[in-house]
Enzyme design. Sequence first.
Site, PDB file in Angstrom:
ATOM      1  N   HIS A   1     -32.720 -22.057 -53.788  1.00 56.73           N
ATOM      2  CA  HIS A   1     -32.760 -21.073 -54.876  1.00 56.73           C
ATOM      3  C   HIS A   1     -33.819 -21.490 -55.902  1.00 56.73           C
ATOM      4  CE1 HIS A   1     -28.494 -19.748 -53.993  1.00 56.73           C
ATOM      5  NE2 HIS A   1     -28.394 -21.000 -53.589  1.00 56.73           N
ATOM      6  N   GLU A  51     -30.839 -25.709 -56.141  1.00 60.64           N
ATOM      7  CA  GLU A  51     -31.618 -24.942 -57.113  1.00 60.64           C
ATOM      8  C   GLU A  51     -32.874 -25.726 -57.469  1.00 60.64           C
ATOM      9  OE1 GLU A  51     -31.083 -21.970 -58.448  1.00 60.64           O
ATOM     10  OE2 GLU A  51     -28.928 -21.575 -58.225  1.00 60.64           O
ATOM     11  N   HIS A  61     -32.405 -18.030 -50.744  1.00 61.87           N
ATOM     12  CA  HIS A  61     -31.377 -17.099 -51.211  1.00 61.87           C
ATOM     13  C   HIS A  61     -31.738 -15.675 -50.786  1.00 61.87           C
ATOM     14  CE1 HIS A  61     -28.525 -16.129 -54.844  1.00 61.87           C
ATOM     15  NE2 HIS A  61     -27.967 -15.876 -53.684  1.00 61.87           N
ATOM     16  N   ASP A 110     -35.194 -15.183 -54.691  1.00 64.47           N
ATOM     17  CA  ASP A 110     -35.541 -16.596 -54.752  1.00 64.47           C
ATOM     18  C   ASP A 110     -35.380 -17.291 -53.395  1.00 64.47           C
ATOM     19  OD1 ASP A 110     -32.725 -16.057 -55.426  1.00 64.47           O
ATOM     20  OD2 ASP A 110     -32.515 -18.165 -55.892  1.00 64.47           O
TER      21      ASP A 110
END
Length: 183
Positions: free
Chosen positions: A35, A117, A156, A166
């Site tokens: 992400h 992330e 994602h 993303d």
Amino acid sequence: MQLDHATGWCRGIRHCPSPNFNQRPDGEISLLVIHNISLPPGCFGTGKVQQFFQNCLPADEHPFFEEISTLQVSAHFLIERDGAVTQFVSCLDRAWHAGVSSFAGREGCNDFSLGIELEGTDDEPFSEAQYESLIQLCSLLQQAYPAITPERICGHSDIAPGRKTDPGPNFDWSRLRAAAIIT
């Protein structure tokens, strides 16, 4: 960086436990989802992502925070622009990062995935330090969870097309391929 298989926590990185997790229904870990996030959008190094994943984001500090401050989300890991890695949820638990999602016809990707992330946006390249940390972390996770094959590392946007974009067009998938993490 080393993974403690008994706890699902990595040693040698920062821990910032999030309350936003629960038990995996089957204990399966077979997908890695990449992400991007920045809070406020486009701002880096603010510490707001950590606050967001801990349900401590001050809603009155930015108009966007007011929109998202009541959401309960998390990821297993965050890699900041300088390459620093923070873990929020044990790999053994289900973090709340994928939302409504599907991979290879299977719904509910949070049940069987790990979420990483990258501090960033769809519109900006990620840093060299981030790629170095990401490659190291992916390698560690693939060794620990062999069901995460190269074909089971995705963005994602791949598991929530039309809803998520993303890690974005500036993410260098070829860099991971060159590291022999994905094919």
